[in-house]
Design a protein around this motif. Structure first.
Motif, PDB file in Angstrom:
ATOM      1  N   VAL A 106       0.844  -1.198   0.000  1.00 44.95           N
ATOM      2  CA  VAL A 106       0.000   0.000   0.000  1.00 44.95           C
ATOM      3  C   VAL A 106       0.880   1.249   0.000  1.00 44.95           C
ATOM      4  CG1 VAL A 106      -1.593   1.376   1.409  1.00 44.95           C
ATOM      5  CG2 VAL A 106      -2.045  -1.059   1.060  1.00 44.95           C
ATOM      6  N   VAL A 107       1.907   1.242   0.863  1.00 47.23           N
ATOM      7  CA  VAL A 107       2.789   2.405   0.956  1.00 47.23           C
ATOM      8  C   VAL A 107       3.519   2.626  -0.378  1.00 47.23           C
ATOM      9  CG1 VAL A 107       4.869   3.277   2.091  1.00 47.23           C
ATOM     10  CG2 VAL A 107       3.040   2.260   3.460  1.00 47.23           C
ATOM     11  N   GLU A 108       3.962   1.522  -0.965  1.00 46.23           N
ATOM     12  CA  GLU A 108       4.643   1.609  -2.270  1.00 46.23           C
ATOM     13  C   GLU A 108       3.698   2.196  -3.329  1.00 46.23           C
ATOM     14  OE1 GLU A 108       6.265  -2.202  -3.528  1.00 46.23           O
ATOM     15  OE2 GLU A 108       6.132  -1.499  -5.619  1.00 46.23           O
ATOM     16  N   GLY A 109       2.484   1.638  -3.377  1.00 56.34           N
ATOM     17  CA  GLY A 109       1.509   2.094  -4.383  1.00 56.34           C
ATOM     18  C   GLY A 109       1.055   3.523  -4.155  1.00 56.34           C
ATOM     19  N   ALA A 110       1.063   3.947  -2.895  1.00 56.81           N
ATOM     20  CA  ALA A 110       0.556   5.284  -2.558  1.00 56.81           C
ATOM     21  C   ALA A 110       1.458   6.381  -3.114  1.00 56.81           C
ATOM     22  CB  ALA A 110       0.421   5.436  -1.045  1.00 56.81           C
ATOM     23  N   GLN A 111       2.686   6.018  -3.497  1.00 59.81           N
ATOM     24  CA  GLN A 111       3.618   7.031  -3.999  1.00 59.81           C
ATOM     25  C   GLN A 111       3.167   7.621  -5.343  1.00 59.81           C
ATOM     26  OE1 GLN A 111       5.821   7.929  -1.674  1.00 59.81           O
ATOM     27  NE2 GLN A 111       4.748   6.268  -0.615  1.00 59.81           N
ATOM     28  N   THR A 112       2.315   6.890  -6.036  1.00 60.77           N
ATOM     29  CA  THR A 112       1.913   7.357  -7.357  1.00 60.77           C
ATOM     30  C   THR A 112       0.420   7.679  -7.425  1.00 60.77           C
ATOM     31  OG1 THR A 112       1.583   5.061  -8.019  1.00 60.77           O
ATOM     32  CG2 THR A 112       3.701   6.046  -8.563  1.00 60.77           C
ATOM     33  N   VAL A 113      -0.223   7.763  -6.253  1.00 60.67           N
ATOM     34  CA  VAL A 113      -1.669   7.918  -6.252  1.00 60.67           C
ATOM     35  C   VAL A 113      -2.068   9.394  -6.175  1.00 60.67           C
ATOM     36  CG1 VAL A 113      -2.254   7.940  -3.779  1.00 60.67           C
ATOM     37  CG2 VAL A 113      -3.677   6.651  -5.366  1.00 60.67           C
ATOM     38  N   GLN A 150     -10.387   2.245  -1.706  1.00 61.09           N
ATOM     39  CA  GLN A 150      -9.523   3.040  -2.595  1.00 61.09           C
ATOM     40  C   GLN A 150      -8.056   2.878  -2.230  1.00 61.09           C
ATOM     41  OE1 GLN A 150     -10.381   7.080  -3.597  1.00 61.09           O
ATOM     42  NE2 GLN A 150     -12.577   6.723  -3.640  1.00 61.09           N
ATOM     43  N   LEU A 151      -7.777   2.877  -0.938  1.00 56.79           N
ATOM     44  CA  LEU A 151      -6.385   2.736  -0.514  1.00 56.79           C
ATOM     45  C   LEU A 151      -5.852   1.376  -0.957  1.00 56.79           C
ATOM     46  CD1 LEU A 151      -4.324   4.432   1.022  1.00 56.79           C
ATOM     47  CD2 LEU A 151      -4.994   3.268   3.121  1.00 56.79           C
ATOM     48  N   PHE A 152      -6.668   0.340  -0.838  1.00 58.60           N
ATOM     49  CA  PHE A 152      -6.240  -0.990  -1.267  1.00 58.60           C
ATOM     50  C   PHE A 152      -6.176  -1.094  -2.785  1.00 58.60           C
ATOM     51  CE2 PHE A 152      -5.629  -4.994   1.156  1.00 58.60           C
ATOM     52  CZ  PHE A 152      -5.249  -4.406   2.325  1.00 58.60           C
ATOM     53  N   GLY A 153      -6.865  -0.182  -3.468  1.00 61.16           N
ATOM     54  CA  GLY A 153      -6.828  -0.198  -4.927  1.00 61.16           C
ATOM     55  C   GLY A 153      -5.424  -0.006  -5.482  1.00 61.16           C
ATOM     56  N   VAL A 154      -4.560   0.651  -4.724  1.00 60.31           N
ATOM     57  CA  VAL A 154      -3.223   0.960  -5.240  1.00 60.31           C
ATOM     58  C   VAL A 154      -2.334  -0.269  -5.351  1.00 60.31           C
ATOM     59  CG1 VAL A 154      -3.338   3.276  -4.216  1.00 60.31           C
ATOM     60  CG2 VAL A 154      -2.086   1.478  -3.013  1.00 60.31           C
ATOM     61  N   ILE A 155      -2.710  -1.398  -4.707  1.00 61.77           N
ATOM     62  CA  ILE A 155      -1.792  -2.536  -4.736  1.00 61.77           C
ATOM     63  C   ILE A 155      -2.015  -3.435  -5.941  1.00 61.77           C
ATOM     64  CG2 ILE A 155      -1.636  -2.536  -2.215  1.00 61.77           C
ATOM     65  CD1 ILE A 155      -3.228  -5.062  -2.134  1.00 61.77           C
ATOM     66  N   GLY A 156      -3.060  -3.147  -6.729  1.00 60.80           N
ATOM     67  CA  GLY A 156      -3.246  -3.897  -7.970  1.00 60.80           C
ATOM     68  C   GLY A 156      -3.611  -5.361  -7.754  1.00 60.80           C
TER      69      GLY A 156
END
Lengths: 237, 237
Positions: free
Chosen positions: A120-127, A159-165
């Motif tokens: 999540v933290v990794e994905g959040a960098q581009t959200v 939505q937050l979990f959406g970033v992990i694909g």
């Protein structure tokens, strides 16, 4: 092509349902595509109209097909809604069961949130953070007015979990959230005094994720579940 | 008492099904208890026989009731089988989907295993290890003969998760395992050369859990998923 056997075989008595599944596969139909008409299915599968209707009903319950009355039948979204239904019902079966089921759901949610923290933290960098910020503001605002904020809460987590694909993980979070929300009223819990803590904890989760701080994110996740865990142990005592 | 509204409302058109759920609640029936007869349901709920039949079919698909032909209808186990069905079918919808679905399942399984590591290790301190040891021996033995060991594998994971006392988490592990197993043949993967690694990794997981070593348990969990992850990336390339 034949469908794999599963332990769910108890529910697969209806071979017409299996035939319709195979037809979806062999015709390479996707969610949202129209199914053949009832008459066409009867002819293609060489079964009676009542068999087709029964099979469509079963597949509809499983969200494998979607019957839009007056429009026709389509390939369904295959969501986790059937699981939510069974879990919610198990959750409300008895006052005791309700608490126990909610405790289990909270535990699994916490476990998933912690386990997916790095992703999540990794994905959040581009959200795009604006929408998530808006949801946090809405929750804090409602908490101040002593109101619940279930919709915003659910949207925030999915939505937050959406970033992990991972579509499955995201669906699970939404599904558990629905069980959680549906079971809470059965407990007769009042709006907890520490609803502000929950609202703010979402802001902490978001800040930590955007800052790329996995440890702070994990701490905020744990804090986020404390109010509901407190409510649960208060009811037990 | 009324049932909570859920987002699964799309499947809840049938109010007779809702009425039967309420009857289960108000009569305080538990899984395995017999439901009233069809005739009694018609009279009590003041609906037609065909409505009752349709509702029972829907509830049976959701594992909320269990129809034993020639015996009667009982309150069901409310298992996650309906979820397994929908996920398996989504998994096999297309070769691409199959891979992607399996990758998601493996990711969520790994996440759950890691997140529950402390609880499993704690619970393992009081467990009778003989059955788990037997399952590991069976897997190692079969791997040596170049055979798959799906049944033993599933039993190992669900039994190990049994020690944490979270029925939902245990059911989820079983359900994902079923999806995993059902989707694999669709990939046309041969029995992997590193099947021994998977068999042995179970032994490492068990040793670590029994020794109370959470870090070693987590490492063994990660090793345990490497062969399937290697297979998945080999197919993708």
């Amino acid at each position: 092509m034949s469908l794999p056997d599963t332990r769910g075989a108890r529910m697969r008595r209806s071979t017409t349902a299996d035939q319709i599944k195979e037809l979806i596969l062999t015709r390479d139909l996707k969610p949202g595509d129209p199914l053949p008409t009832e008459a066409e299915l009867c002819e293609t599968l060489d079964v009676s109209r009542s068999s087709v209707r029964e099979a469509i009903r079963t597949l509809s319950t499983l969200d494998i097909v979607n019957v839009r009355h007056g429009h026709g039948t389509y390939v369904g979204a295959m969501s986790l809604d059937p699981m939510v239904q069974a879990l919610v019902f198990r959750g409300v079966l008895s006052p005791d069961g309700s608490l126990e089921a909610l405790r289990e759901v909270v535990e699994v949610r916490l476990a998933l949130d912690l386990a997916m923290a790095e992703r999540v933290v990794e994905g959040a960098q581009t959200v795009d953070e604006s929408e998530l910020r808006g949801l946090v503001a809405e929750m804090v605002d409602k908490a101040e007015r002593g109101e619940m904020f279930l919709e915003a809460d659910r949207s925030f987590h999915t939505q937050l979990f959406g970033v992990i694909g991972n579509h499955l993980a995201q669906q699970l979070v939404g599904a558990f959230w629905d069980v959680h929300t549906a079971v809470i009223p059965q407990l007769g819990l009042a709006i907890p005094a520490d609803i502000h803590d929950t609202a703010r904890a979402h802001g902490d989760m978001l800040d930590a994720a955007l800052n790329g701080d996995v440890d702070a994110y994990r701490r905020a996740v744990v804090e986020h579940y404390r109010p509901i865990q407190r409510s649960l142990s208060a009811v037990t005592r």
